[in-house]
Every structure is written in structure tokens, then in C-alpha cells.
Design a protein around this motif. Structure first.
Motif, PDB file in Angstrom:
ATOM      1  N   TYR A 265       0.818  -1.006  -0.233  1.00 11.36           N
ATOM      2  CA  TYR A 265       0.020  -0.136  -0.016  1.00 11.36           C
ATOM      3  C   TYR A 265       0.935   1.009   0.165  1.00 11.36           C
ATOM      4  CZ  TYR A 265      -3.724  -3.412   1.324  1.00 11.36           C
ATOM      5  OH  TYR A 265      -4.581  -4.415   1.310  1.00 11.36           O
ATOM      6  N   PRO A 266       0.808   2.101  -1.060  1.00 13.35           N
ATOM      7  CA  PRO A 266       2.041   3.182  -1.060  1.00 13.35           C
ATOM      8  C   PRO A 266       2.028   4.035   0.226  1.00 13.35           C
ATOM      9  CG  PRO A 266       0.435   2.928  -3.158  1.00 13.35           C
ATOM     10  CD  PRO A 266      -0.289   2.033  -2.103  1.00 13.35           C
ATOM     11  N   ASP A 267       0.990   4.220   0.827  1.00 14.60           N
ATOM     12  CA  ASP A 267       1.144   5.299   2.129  1.00 14.60           C
ATOM     13  C   ASP A 267       1.701   4.378   3.278  1.00 14.60           C
ATOM     14  OD1 ASP A 267      -1.032   3.335   2.477  1.00 14.60           O
ATOM     15  OD2 ASP A 267      -2.362   5.093   3.436  1.00 14.60           O
ATOM     16  N   LYS A 268       2.013   3.147   3.024  1.00 13.90           N
ATOM     17  CA  LYS A 268       2.756   2.421   4.048  1.00 13.90           C
ATOM     18  C   LYS A 268       4.289   1.980   3.727  1.00 13.90           C
ATOM     19  CE  LYS A 268      -1.413   0.112   5.884  1.00 13.90           C
ATOM     20  NZ  LYS A 268      -1.987  -1.059   6.223  1.00 13.90           N
ATOM     21  N   ILE A 269       4.735   2.695   2.674  1.00 14.44           N
ATOM     22  CA  ILE A 269       6.103   2.546   2.367  1.00 14.44           C
ATOM     23  C   ILE A 269       7.014   3.010   3.796  1.00 14.44           C
ATOM     24  CG2 ILE A 269       6.248   4.901   1.438  1.00 14.44           C
ATOM     25  CD1 ILE A 269       8.622   1.931   0.176  1.00 14.44           C
ATOM     26  N   ARG A 270       7.892   2.061   3.985  1.00 12.56           N
ATOM     27  CA  ARG A 270       8.744   2.312   5.259  1.00 12.56           C
ATOM     28  C   ARG A 270      10.227   2.707   4.683  1.00 12.56           C
ATOM     29  NH1 ARG A 270       8.793  -3.200   7.869  1.00 12.56           N
ATOM     30  NH2 ARG A 270       6.536  -2.523   7.999  1.00 12.56           N
ATOM     31  N   VAL A 271      10.685   3.736   5.160  1.00 18.11           N
ATOM     32  CA  VAL A 271      11.853   4.462   4.685  1.00 18.11           C
ATOM     33  C   VAL A 271      12.589   4.634   5.742  1.00 18.11           C
ATOM     34  CG1 VAL A 271      13.087   6.411   3.761  1.00 18.11           C
ATOM     35  CG2 VAL A 271      10.881   6.128   3.173  1.00 18.11           C
ATOM     36  N   SER A 272      13.933   3.788   5.973  1.00 19.75           N
ATOM     37  CA  SER A 272      14.783   3.640   7.025  1.00 19.75           C
ATOM     38  C   SER A 272      15.683   4.985   7.206  1.00 19.75           C
ATOM     39  CB  SER A 272      15.816   2.377   6.685  1.00 19.75           C
ATOM     40  OG  SER A 272      16.774   2.977   5.592  1.00 19.75           O
ATOM     41  N   LYS A 273      16.244   5.022   8.293  1.00 19.35           N
ATOM     42  CA  LYS A 273      16.952   6.233   8.492  1.00 19.35           C
ATOM     43  C   LYS A 273      17.990   6.327   7.760  1.00 19.35           C
ATOM     44  CE  LYS A 273      16.082   6.440  13.467  1.00 19.35           C
ATOM     45  NZ  LYS A 273      16.874   6.343  14.835  1.00 19.35           N
ATOM     46  N   SER A 274      18.825   5.353   7.189  1.00 19.81           N
ATOM     47  CA  SER A 274      19.617   5.415   6.253  1.00 19.81           C
ATOM     48  C   SER A 274      19.432   5.846   4.917  1.00 19.81           C
ATOM     49  CB  SER A 274      20.420   4.153   5.935  1.00 19.81           C
ATOM     50  OG  SER A 274      19.618   3.191   5.721  1.00 19.81           O
ATOM     51  N   MET A 275      18.142   5.405   4.507  1.00 20.12           N
ATOM     52  CA  MET A 275      17.508   5.842   3.195  1.00 20.12           C
ATOM     53  C   MET A 275      17.309   7.324   3.298  1.00 20.12           C
ATOM     54  SD  MET A 275      17.919   3.853   0.883  1.00 20.12           S
ATOM     55  CE  MET A 275      16.975   4.856  -0.360  1.00 20.12           C
ATOM     56  N   LYS A 276      16.411   7.779   4.478  1.00 18.67           N
ATOM     57  CA  LYS A 276      16.333   9.027   4.561  1.00 18.67           C
ATOM     58  C   LYS A 276      17.358   9.960   4.524  1.00 18.67           C
ATOM     59  CE  LYS A 276      12.233   8.630   7.770  1.00 18.67           C
ATOM     60  NZ  LYS A 276      11.666   8.447   8.961  1.00 18.67           N
ATOM     61  N   LYS A 277      18.654   9.581   4.955  1.00 19.25           N
ATOM     62  CA  LYS A 277      19.992  10.243   4.727  1.00 19.25           C
ATOM     63  C   LYS A 277      20.094  10.446   3.182  1.00 19.25           C
ATOM     64  CE  LYS A 277      24.459  10.875   6.560  1.00 19.25           C
ATOM     65  NZ  LYS A 277      25.182  11.130   5.100  1.00 19.25           N
ATOM     66  N   VAL A 278      20.211   9.094   2.547  1.00 21.79           N
ATOM     67  CA  VAL A 278      20.497   9.118   1.041  1.00 21.79           C
ATOM     68  C   VAL A 278      19.575  10.100   0.461  1.00 21.79           C
ATOM     69  CG1 VAL A 278      20.287   7.631  -1.119  1.00 21.79           C
ATOM     70  CG2 VAL A 278      21.430   6.542   1.190  1.00 21.79           C
TER      71      VAL A 278
ATOM     72  N   ARG B  70      18.120  13.040   1.447  1.00 19.18           N
ATOM     73  CA  ARG B  70      18.449  14.149   1.923  1.00 19.18           C
ATOM     74  C   ARG B  70      19.779  14.639   1.155  1.00 19.18           C
ATOM     75  NH1 ARG B  70      17.533  12.638   7.277  1.00 19.18           N
ATOM     76  NH2 ARG B  70      19.527  12.437   7.380  1.00 19.18           N
ATOM     77  N   ASP B  71      20.771  13.771   1.284  1.00 17.02           N
ATOM     78  CA  ASP B  71      22.077  13.993   0.351  1.00 17.02           C
ATOM     79  C   ASP B  71      22.072  14.159  -0.977  1.00 17.02           C
ATOM     80  OD1 ASP B  71      23.032  13.996   2.877  1.00 17.02           O
ATOM     81  OD2 ASP B  71      24.025  11.953   2.746  1.00 17.02           O
TER      82      ASP B  71
END
Length: 212
Positions: free
Chosen positions: A63-76, A78-79
Motif C-alpha cells: 500500500y503506497p502510504d505504508k512505504i517504510r523508509v529507513s533512517k539510512s535511506m532518509k539520509k541518502v 537528503r544528501d
């Protein structure tokens, strides 16, 4: 076992065997492929096999609204390590998906016949690709069938760490904003589960396909 002929018809999906195998034979014409996806069926076979058609139970979806983004991916993200494009090099994405080696797989199910079929669907605006770039280099991506309310993911690849994850996250975020019901991931993998995908019954999957 149901053997397909030239007639564009599939048996009911609940007649699939315990492994999800529904039918064999037929062809990979755009019309048959589109009919299959609309009914919750997909082809999956190798060069030494006749065409096999599947409708597994349960079905892996996101379900698209349940995509799980890890902390490391959030940094990727952002960078700004990666840049995303869509439908600019579908053939290259297809070639990479068919050639990149995967753990536990000796070969590929994306045969020459499959490539030609999906390229024709791309030319008709039905198959879509998401491409991930690092500088000028194509380093990841995915492709699938866009039904307008459900995206049927087919394959993804990474040439560098996190590239396919980036594509999948961006796909989910875009489809969430467009209010798509689900992304079809077909079969369970730990990788997909770690990103929020889950198994649902085939009956529920077909209901979501028809919810338009």
C-alpha cells in the motif's frame, strides 16, 4: 492444467494450483498481457519452458502510504545522491533487470520474448520505467505495468547500494499522491517486506484490482 489457445481467455484465478500456477501456453501479445494483469495474472518462465501464467495466493503488495523508509535511506534522499527520471530509457532498465545477477538465481526469467513484449507495452504507454542516476551513470531502476490505479511491479536492479530502494520509494510516494490502491509485488521477499510490503489473499488482491 489449463492450456491456453489463440483465444484471449484465462481460467478463473482461484483454479490455480497450490504454487499459484494457473495456465500454460498462449502468447505474449500486448492484448493477452494486459488482460492477464487486469485479472491478477502474470507470466513467469525461462528460456527452456513454455509460457507459464501465475496467480499466487497469498499475494505480496505494498500500500503506497505504508512505504517504510529507513533512517539510512532518509539520509541518502537528503544528501541528493541520486536523481530520478521516468520513462527515458526503458530498454536499458529492462536489459539491466535481465542481466544483473541475484542471490539464489542462476539465470533470468526475462527472456528475449518477454523483453519484446514489454517494449511493445512501453510503446503503448502501459509499461513504465523509473530510472536512478548517480551523476551521468544509470545505477538502478525498476519497471512495471501501470493499470491506472494499481502498479504491477515486474523487476528492479541496482548497480550501487540503495539505488533500487530509492526507485521503489519514489514510486510509492508518487502513487500515494495519485491515490493508487496498491503496488503489486507478486511474491514475498524479505527485502520487500522490510520496505513495508505485505501479503494479502488473492481474493482481496482481485477485489483491489476491480475497485475502480
Amino acid at each position: 492444467m489449463f492450456f491456453l489457445t489463440d483465444k484471449l481467455v484465462f481460467p478463473p484465478v482461484d483454479s490455480a494450483n497450490s504454487d499459484g500456477l494457473l495456465a500454460v501456453g498462449g502468447d505474449l501479445s500486448p492484448e493477452r498481457l494486459l488482460l492477464a494483469y487486469k485479472k491478477g495474472i502474470f507470466p513467469w518462465f525461462d528460456n527452456d519452458s513454455i509460457i507459464l501464467w501465475w496467480s499466487p495466493n497469498p499475494r505480496m503488495v505494498l500500500y503506497p502510504d505504508k512505504i517504510r523508509v529507513s533512517k539510512s535511506m532518509k539520509k541518502v534522499i537528503r544528501d541528493d545522491k541520486f536523481k530520478l527520471t521516468k520513462n527515458t530509457c526503458f530498454n536499458e532498465v529492462l536489459e539491466h533487470c535481465s542481466s544483473v545477477s541475484r542471490k539464489g538465481q542462476d539465470g533470468t526469467w526475462i527472456t528475449k520474448e518477454m523483453k519484446n513484449a514489454y517494449l511493445e507495452l512501453y510503446e503503448r504507454g502501459i509499461a513504465k520505467s523509473y530510472e536512478v542516476w548517480e551523476g551521468e551513470n544509470l545505477v538502478g531502476g525498476l519497471y512495471g505495468i501501470d493499470l491506472g490505479h494499481v502498479f504491477c511491479g515486474e523487476s528492479m536492479f541496482s548497480l550501487t547500494s540503495n539505488a533500487s530502494k530509492f526507485a521503489f520509494i519514489k514510486l510509492a510516494e508518487e502513487l500515494r499522491d495519485k491515490e493508487y490502491g496498491i503496488i503489486d509485488c507478486q511474491l514475498h521477499t524479505e527485502h520487500l517486506a522490510s520496505m513495508g510490503a505485505q501479503e494479502i489473499s488473492r481474493k482481496e488482491f482481485v477485489r483491489l484490482l476491480n475497485a475502480r
